[in-house]
Scaffold this active site. Structure first.
Site, PDB file in Angstrom:
ATOM      1  N   THR A  14       0.862  -1.168   0.000  1.00 28.04           N
ATOM      2  CA  THR A  14       0.000   0.000   0.000  1.00 28.04           C
ATOM      3  C   THR A  14       0.904   1.225   0.000  1.00 28.04           C
ATOM      4  OG1 THR A  14      -1.855   1.157   1.024  1.00 28.04           O
ATOM      5  CG2 THR A  14      -0.383  -0.032   2.536  1.00 28.04           C
ATOM      6  N   GLU A  15       0.625   2.163  -0.893  1.00 21.45           N
ATOM      7  CA  GLU A  15       1.596   3.220  -1.192  1.00 21.45           C
ATOM      8  C   GLU A  15       1.783   4.189  -0.034  1.00 21.45           C
ATOM      9  OE1 GLU A  15      -1.166   2.571  -2.943  1.00 21.45           O
ATOM     10  OE2 GLU A  15      -2.085   4.388  -3.783  1.00 21.45           O
TER      11      GLU A  15
END
Lengths: 218, 226, 218, 226
Positions: free
Chosen positions: C51-52
């Site tokens: 997840t960025e």
């Protein structure tokens, strides 16, 4: 002005640098002579030492059982870790330097020019194998770059010069120069003499081919 | 996904002639000596090596150079009191040198791993190491354009790996490991210890497993660790 | 070729994407529809989710006591942590993406062009407040970018088009397009139809203004 | 050297009108709500705010915007279901928006802290967010030139500080904190806990104290921490 005491030795230069480092500074001491500045930092100086191979909070040289091959300084000498230290990788370490976060960096030099250009990495001699390490980053990275060197070569040639003849490390980066004969500040207005050691301002002027301002009374 | 392999030979398998190999370490700290020994054993030639130095003494990178396997070294500080193998090859014209300021070396490696093609930095401006390079003034400072530096393989020494390839380092032996691991197509890491998944606190992982292809546990040499 | 079963729903599209993700991949699932792909990844898929906002090894959505405001996904939904997870800051997280280390990224789209151009961030409508988030980085950063979308808008207009009319997210980045009616691969040779759902190749050709290659027998 | 201060008001003292302020957080995770409250209390106006978002709900950054203190927002994702205060100001023409792809935002902030003036990245090429920007092909990819983004002040929420200003974060609340701390002239960090020097393992420090000017311990809000 007349001569002022005696020329200072390497130890005296290191003490002079240490005395000018503000309380609480983050400092990088270059390989060799500048490393000795740490011997003159008082226990309550609040100075934190950076070593560009990835550490803040570097302690003194390690001896005996303290030696750990994973804990060395930029000169590849085993060192110790102080409380409050931190480790980081090389890009983060140079980012810290290059991003202007260090307060003071102390370097040796072959030559410094009147404009603050620094030459300290390469003699330029044919056949010499060049090696730059972190010199170019250090020279530019800190808020203040100090140089420690003897004012003259062994052959008696001045190392504070109008223009560097050795290959440059960086342009207009040096703020102060600590030597055996005098301490200089390189300012936008010119080269100021801040302290004299065993020489007079007049003699110093005669020795150097660089215009000097007398700031010893400052 | 990471392969946990049994021997250094398996770990370096497939490194061919002409490969560009990043080698972690700053002097001896973090130098993956056992992986380099296996690389020598493997026989690859005409290598381009990226390291801070160009070998110290007779072990590791110095041995690789002594054996004549290195065509070119990209480094910041080749000349040292104990860089005799490099010095000899360099003076004989048998090895090429690309000299890079240490901060540019680190940042160029970081750029390769981060998808940055090139960047402007003040370091080197006005020096012979910036000759012929593009310069422009940004924020009132003259800055030099430097390009990302990537490799086919990275050989790194770390401390602990978990079975997902997450990595921690030890003290200043961390140095180039994390950025080289991200800048190479294949990353090979030697560690002192392999622990099960979950054995490293997620907050303390330094190199996430995504960057790691092969891990091998190497028994520390006598005196090389405490 | 004749019609092949029924159109698939969102769930079916997510299953189709999941089936094409290679074992052991590192994957980023975009906000919204793509997030549902995780429901179709087998426990032994070996897939690690990125997840960025700074995490690898993201687990399923958190419920009840699991909810921790410091542990959220890119859609700002509370999630959980799987064994082997790691946390890192935003620049390191996007370096991971932009450096090409993720194997697959799955995104929604307004439009995809025959050349693989993606439009998924901005309707371009006057008065719309634009918001791009990580879309432009994600579209380019992974080794393979997959798109999930219905093939037609609610008004029946195709979303696989010769040229995008919506503002672009990135140029030539999409490799596969999973829709309710067909699955497409965008290749250097053209747009291949890899699977059909409740439609025939001939009908699909008639529906789209894009040259299609029949690769359903592949 | 770091100052450990007693109140959020002291921590944000001196932030003046027109300052550029980086605010950590991704949505609510890592948002320094108490520091923002103190900033509102302090009265500074005409601020330029750098954050991933443009406020969520009514707290923190959203309140700062509601109070009309913000002249410009530099962010990647302003429009959300709960960004009503920003939406209203933006539609009324009372707030300026610089929209930056999230990866470029992070990398530009990192560049400022790292002494990189500008860099080339593929992100944004061919889109309206790269219009007018310099483009060149590097390594076979079209890349856009992006500049470093720095600030006068960074307001960051972290987890633990030691008395030397070394910092750790918690889970995905780490997000922009470490890079903002390095990109601002003055960095102010609110933490859940302050420990003596030596209380954080040097291997696990995320933001070294060199980047930190002021630390304030904030009692976690009910339900905001577990």
């Amino acid at each position: 002005m007349t001569a002022n005491g005696q020329p200072i030795d390497k130890n005296g230069m290191a003490a002079a640098v240490a005395a000018d480092i503000p309380h609480g500074s983050f400092v990088n001491l270059g390989i060799g002579l500048p490393t000795t500045v740490s011997n003159h930092l008082a226990a309550d100086s609040g100075v934190t030492l950076h070593t560009e191979n990835g550490m803040l909070g570097m302690g003194p040289e390690a001896h005996g059982d303290e030696v750990d091959p994973d804990l060395i300084n930029a000169g590849k000498i085993p060192v110790t870790e102080l409380p409050g230290a931190s480790y980081f990788h090389h890009a983060d370490s140079f980012a810290m330097m290059r991003g202007g976060h260090l307060d003071v960096c102390v370097l040796g030099a072959y030559q410094v020019s009147a404009a603050g250009d620094l030459a300290n990495w390469h003699t330029g001699k044919p056949g010499a194998i060049p090696a730059v390490g972190g010199a170019m980053d250090l020279a530019l990275g800190a808020k203040e770059t100090y140089v420690m060197m003897t004012l003259l070569t062994r052959d008696g040639a001045p190392k504070l010069v109008p223009e560097c003849s050795f290959p440059l490390t960086a342009v207009q980066c040096v703020k102060r120069v600590y030597t055996d004969l005098a301490t200089f500040a390189i300012t936008p207005g010119g080269v100021e003499v801040r302290a004299l050691h065993g020489t007079s301002f007049a003699d110093l002027k005669a020795l150097l081919d660089v215009p000097l301002l007398d700031a010893t009374a400052r | 996904m990471v392969d946990i392999v049994a021997t250094a030979a398996e770990a370096v398998a497939g490194i061919g002639d002409g490969a560009t190999v990043m080698v972690g370490g700053f002097g001896a700290a973090g130098q993956p000596v056992e992986l380099i020994d296996a690389l020598i054993e493997g026989g690859a030639r005409e290598l381009t090596i990226v390291n801070n130095n160009a070998g110290n003494g007779d072990l590791g990178l110095a041995a690789l150079i002594r054996e004549g396997r290195v065509r070119k070294v990209i480094c910041s500080f080749p000349r040292q009191s104990d860089s005799w193998h490099f010095d000899e090859k360099y003076r004989a014209g048998e090895i090429e040198l690309e000299l890079v300021p240490q901060g540019n070396l680190a940042e160029r490696i970081r750029a390769a791993g981060a998808g940055i093609g090139a960047f402007f930095t003040p370091t080197g401006f006005g020096t012979m190491l910036a000759e012929g390079k593009e310069v422009r003034e940004i924020d009132g400072r003259q800055q030099v354009l430097e390009y990302a530096l990537r490799a086919d393989v990275a050989l790194v020494k770390a401390h602990v790996a978990d079975e997902a390839g997450n990595i921690t380092y030890r003290k200043t032996a961390r140095n180039f490991g994390p950025i080289m691991a991200a800048a190479a197509a294949t990353t090979v890491i030697q560690v002192n210890e392999v622990v099960p998944i979950g054995g490293i606190d997620p907050e303390n992982v330094v190199t996430p497993g995504i960057y790691v292809d092969r891990v091998v546990r190497v028994t520390p040499r006598e005196g090389a660790e405490r």
